[in-house]
Design a protein around this motif. Structure first.
Motif, PDB file in Angstrom:
ATOM      1  N   ARG A  78      13.621  16.907  -3.929  1.00 33.29           N
ATOM      2  CA  ARG A  78      14.860  16.535  -3.238  1.00 33.29           C
ATOM      3  C   ARG A  78      15.211  17.594  -2.193  1.00 33.29           C
ATOM      4  N   ASN A  79      15.664  17.145  -1.043  1.00 27.37           N
ATOM      5  CA  ASN A  79      16.067  17.995   0.082  1.00 27.37           C
ATOM      6  C   ASN A  79      14.909  18.729   0.747  1.00 27.37           C
ATOM      7  N   ASP A  80      13.673  18.356   0.442  1.00 26.62           N
ATOM      8  CA  ASP A  80      12.512  18.963   1.088  1.00 26.62           C
ATOM      9  C   ASP A  80      12.197  18.154   2.341  1.00 26.62           C
ATOM     10  N   ASP A  81      12.285  18.803   3.489  1.00 26.82           N
ATOM     11  CA  ASP A  81      12.015  18.131   4.761  1.00 26.82           C
ATOM     12  C   ASP A  81      10.540  18.244   5.166  1.00 26.82           C
ATOM     13  N   GLY A  82       9.710  18.700   4.264  1.00 32.89           N
ATOM     14  CA  GLY A  82       8.287  18.826   4.558  1.00 32.89           C
ATOM     15  C   GLY A  82       7.791  20.254   4.529  1.00 32.89           C
ATOM     16  N   ARG A 122       9.053   7.840 -10.550  1.00 33.59           N
ATOM     17  CA  ARG A 122       9.568   6.507 -10.271  1.00 33.59           C
ATOM     18  C   ARG A 122      10.255   6.504  -8.912  1.00 33.59           C
ATOM     19  N   TRP A 123      10.192   5.352  -8.220  1.00 29.16           N
ATOM     20  CA  TRP A 123      10.897   5.170  -6.964  1.00 29.16           C
ATOM     21  C   TRP A 123      12.309   4.702  -7.270  1.00 29.16           C
ATOM     22  N   ALA A 124      13.270   5.209  -6.523  1.00 35.37           N
ATOM     23  CA  ALA A 124      14.647   4.739  -6.624  1.00 35.37           C
ATOM     24  C   ALA A 124      14.917   3.880  -5.394  1.00 35.37           C
ATOM     25  N   ASP A 125      15.093   2.575  -5.590  1.00 38.34           N
ATOM     26  CA  ASP A 125      15.258   1.657  -4.456  1.00 38.34           C
ATOM     27  C   ASP A 125      16.422   2.035  -3.548  1.00 38.34           C
ATOM     28  N   GLU A 129      21.294   8.403  -3.337  1.00 38.51           N
ATOM     29  CA  GLU A 129      22.654   7.994  -3.689  1.00 38.51           C
ATOM     30  C   GLU A 129      22.653   7.195  -4.994  1.00 38.51           C
ATOM     31  N   SER A 130      21.680   6.301  -5.147  1.00 37.70           N
ATOM     32  CA  SER A 130      21.617   5.506  -6.381  1.00 37.70           C
ATOM     33  C   SER A 130      21.231   6.374  -7.581  1.00 37.70           C
ATOM     34  N   VAL A 131      20.419   7.390  -7.345  1.00 34.98           N
ATOM     35  CA  VAL A 131      20.067   8.314  -8.436  1.00 34.98           C
ATOM     36  C   VAL A 131      21.316   9.080  -8.872  1.00 34.98           C
ATOM     37  N   ASP A 132      22.073   9.579  -7.909  1.00 37.81           N
ATOM     38  CA  ASP A 132      23.308  10.308  -8.233  1.00 37.81           C
ATOM     39  C   ASP A 132      24.297   9.436  -8.982  1.00 37.81           C
ATOM     40  N   LYS A 139      23.430   6.732 -16.900  1.00 39.24           N
ATOM     41  CA  LYS A 139      22.335   5.766 -17.041  1.00 39.24           C
ATOM     42  C   LYS A 139      20.966   6.364 -16.713  1.00 39.24           C
ATOM     43  N   LEU A 140      20.948   7.639 -16.427  1.00 39.56           N
ATOM     44  CA  LEU A 140      19.695   8.297 -16.071  1.00 39.56           C
ATOM     45  C   LEU A 140      19.211   9.098 -17.264  1.00 39.56           C
ATOM     46  N   PHE A 141      18.170   8.648 -17.859  1.00 38.76           N
ATOM     47  CA  PHE A 141      17.590   9.265 -19.055  1.00 38.76           C
ATOM     48  C   PHE A 141      18.636   9.336 -20.128  1.00 38.76           C
TER      49      PHE A 141
END
Length: 141
Positions: A78-82, A122-125, A129-132, A139-141
Protein backbone atom coordinates in the motif's frame (compact mmCIF):
# COMPACT_ATOMS: atom_id res chain seq x y z
CA UNK A 1 18.99 -24.66 -34.90
CA UNK A 2 17.03 -22.29 -37.17
CA UNK A 3 14.14 -23.38 -39.34
CA UNK A 4 12.28 -21.69 -42.17
CA UNK A 5 9.17 -23.87 -42.20
CA UNK A 6 6.92 -25.17 -39.41
CA UNK A 7 3.97 -27.52 -39.75
CA UNK A 8 0.74 -27.86 -37.73
CA UNK A 9 1.56 -29.42 -34.39
CA UNK A 10 5.20 -28.33 -34.41
CA UNK A 11 6.42 -26.68 -31.24
CA UNK A 12 8.78 -23.84 -32.06
CA UNK A 13 10.65 -21.24 -30.06
CA UNK A 14 10.72 -17.63 -31.20
CA UNK A 15 13.34 -15.24 -29.89
CA UNK A 16 11.29 -12.05 -29.96
CA UNK A 17 10.88 -10.64 -26.43
CA UNK A 18 7.93 -8.37 -25.88
CA UNK A 19 6.03 -9.12 -29.07
CA UNK A 20 4.58 -12.53 -28.28
CA UNK A 21 3.21 -13.73 -24.96
CA UNK A 22 2.71 -17.17 -23.45
CA UNK A 23 -0.25 -18.78 -25.19
CA UNK A 24 -0.12 -16.65 -28.35
CA UNK A 25 -0.99 -18.52 -31.53
CA UNK A 26 0.57 -17.86 -34.93
CA UNK A 27 -1.57 -18.66 -37.94
CA UNK A 28 -2.12 -18.02 -41.62
CA UNK A 29 -5.56 -17.69 -43.12
CA UNK A 30 -8.60 -17.32 -40.88
CA UNK A 31 -8.01 -16.27 -37.27
CA UNK A 32 -8.12 -19.01 -34.64
CA UNK A 33 -8.95 -18.72 -30.97
CA UNK A 34 -8.13 -21.04 -28.09
CA UNK A 35 -9.14 -20.88 -24.43
CA UNK A 36 -6.74 -18.84 -22.35
CA UNK A 37 -4.07 -20.37 -20.16
CA UNK A 38 -5.44 -20.67 -16.62
CA UNK A 39 -3.91 -18.51 -13.92
CA UNK A 40 -3.68 -19.63 -10.33
CA UNK A 41 -3.65 -17.61 -7.14
CA UNK A 42 -0.15 -17.32 -5.70
CA UNK A 43 0.66 -19.05 -2.44
CA UNK A 44 4.34 -18.09 -2.10
CA UNK A 45 5.64 -14.55 -1.64
CA UNK A 46 9.12 -13.09 -1.40
CA UNK A 47 11.11 -9.89 -1.66
CA UNK A 48 13.67 -9.97 -4.47
CA UNK A 49 16.60 -7.56 -4.46
CA UNK A 50 19.86 -7.07 -6.27
CA UNK A 51 22.75 -7.15 -3.78
CA UNK A 52 24.97 -5.25 -6.22
CA UNK A 53 23.83 -1.65 -6.85
CA UNK A 54 25.98 -1.40 -10.00
CA UNK A 55 23.86 -4.08 -11.70
CA UNK A 56 20.54 -2.34 -11.00
CA UNK A 57 19.79 -1.63 -14.69
CA UNK A 58 20.42 -5.22 -15.76
CA UNK A 59 18.39 -6.47 -12.79
CA UNK A 60 15.46 -4.23 -13.74
CA UNK A 61 15.67 -5.20 -17.42
CA UNK A 62 15.66 -8.89 -16.49
CA UNK A 63 12.75 -8.52 -14.09
CA UNK A 64 10.75 -6.50 -16.63
CA UNK A 65 11.21 -9.31 -19.17
CA UNK A 66 10.44 -12.13 -16.71
CA UNK A 67 7.32 -10.36 -15.46
CA UNK A 68 6.17 -9.76 -19.03
CA UNK A 69 6.63 -13.48 -19.72
CA UNK A 70 4.54 -14.37 -16.68
CA UNK A 71 7.32 -16.22 -14.86
CA UNK A 72 5.99 -14.72 -11.60
CA UNK A 73 3.69 -11.90 -10.55
CA UNK A 74 4.78 -8.71 -8.84
CA UNK A 75 2.86 -7.00 -6.06
CA UNK A 76 3.19 -3.65 -4.33
CA UNK A 77 2.55 -2.66 -0.77
CA UNK A 78 0.00 0.00 0.00
CA UNK A 79 1.17 3.53 -0.90
CA UNK A 80 4.06 2.16 -3.00
CA UNK A 81 4.32 4.20 -6.19
CA UNK A 82 6.85 1.80 -7.68
CA UNK A 83 9.95 2.71 -5.71
CA UNK A 84 9.41 0.23 -2.89
CA UNK A 85 10.76 -3.30 -2.54
CA UNK A 86 9.91 -5.77 -5.30
CA UNK A 87 7.47 -8.38 -4.00
CA UNK A 88 7.18 -11.52 -6.09
CA UNK A 89 4.19 -13.86 -5.96
CA UNK A 90 4.26 -17.43 -7.24
CA UNK A 91 2.29 -20.64 -7.10
CA UNK A 92 5.36 -22.60 -6.02
CA UNK A 93 8.95 -22.26 -4.89
CA UNK A 94 10.30 -23.43 -8.25
CA UNK A 95 9.12 -20.22 -9.92
CA UNK A 96 11.43 -18.19 -7.64
CA UNK A 97 14.34 -20.50 -8.42
CA UNK A 98 13.72 -20.13 -12.17
CA UNK A 99 13.64 -16.32 -11.89
CA UNK A 100 16.91 -16.24 -9.96
CA UNK A 101 18.61 -18.68 -12.35
CA UNK A 102 17.49 -16.74 -15.41
CA UNK A 103 18.58 -13.41 -13.91
CA UNK A 104 22.03 -14.88 -13.33
CA UNK A 105 22.41 -16.79 -16.61
CA UNK A 106 20.69 -14.42 -19.05
CA UNK A 107 21.32 -11.01 -17.49
CA UNK A 108 24.46 -11.66 -15.44
CA UNK A 109 22.98 -10.37 -12.18
CA UNK A 110 22.82 -11.97 -8.78
CA UNK A 111 19.69 -11.65 -6.70
CA UNK A 112 18.72 -12.15 -3.09
CA UNK A 113 15.38 -13.73 -2.19
CA UNK A 114 13.74 -13.18 1.20
CA UNK A 115 10.63 -15.25 1.86
CA UNK A 116 7.54 -13.48 3.22
CA UNK A 117 5.14 -15.40 5.46
CA UNK A 118 1.99 -14.42 3.52
CA UNK A 119 -0.05 -17.33 2.20
CA UNK A 120 -2.62 -15.65 -0.05
CA UNK A 121 -3.36 -12.47 -1.98
CA UNK A 122 -6.73 -11.12 -3.00
CA UNK A 123 -7.93 -8.27 -5.23
CA UNK A 124 -10.23 -5.69 -3.68
CA UNK A 125 -12.70 -4.58 -6.38
CA UNK A 126 -13.30 -1.21 -4.75
CA UNK A 127 -9.65 -0.39 -4.13
CA UNK A 128 -8.15 0.64 -0.82
CA UNK A 129 -11.29 2.51 0.19
CA UNK A 130 -13.29 -0.74 0.24
CA UNK A 131 -10.53 -2.45 2.22
CA UNK A 132 -10.58 0.35 4.80
CA UNK A 133 -14.38 0.19 5.05
CA UNK A 134 -14.38 -3.61 5.46
CA UNK A 135 -11.73 -3.27 8.16
CA UNK A 136 -13.71 -0.55 9.96
CA UNK A 137 -16.87 -2.71 9.75
CA UNK A 138 -15.00 -5.69 11.24
CA UNK A 139 -15.43 -7.71 8.04
CA UNK A 140 -11.75 -8.08 7.24
CA UNK A 141 -10.38 -11.31 8.65
Amino acid sequence: QSIDVAYPGDVIGINNPGTFGIGDTLYTGSPVAFPGIPSFSPEKFAYLTSPNPSSRKAFQKGMDQLLAEGAVQSLRQRNDDGGGPLILAAVGELQFEVVQARLLNEYGVESRLEQISYTLARWADGGWESVDKANADGKLF
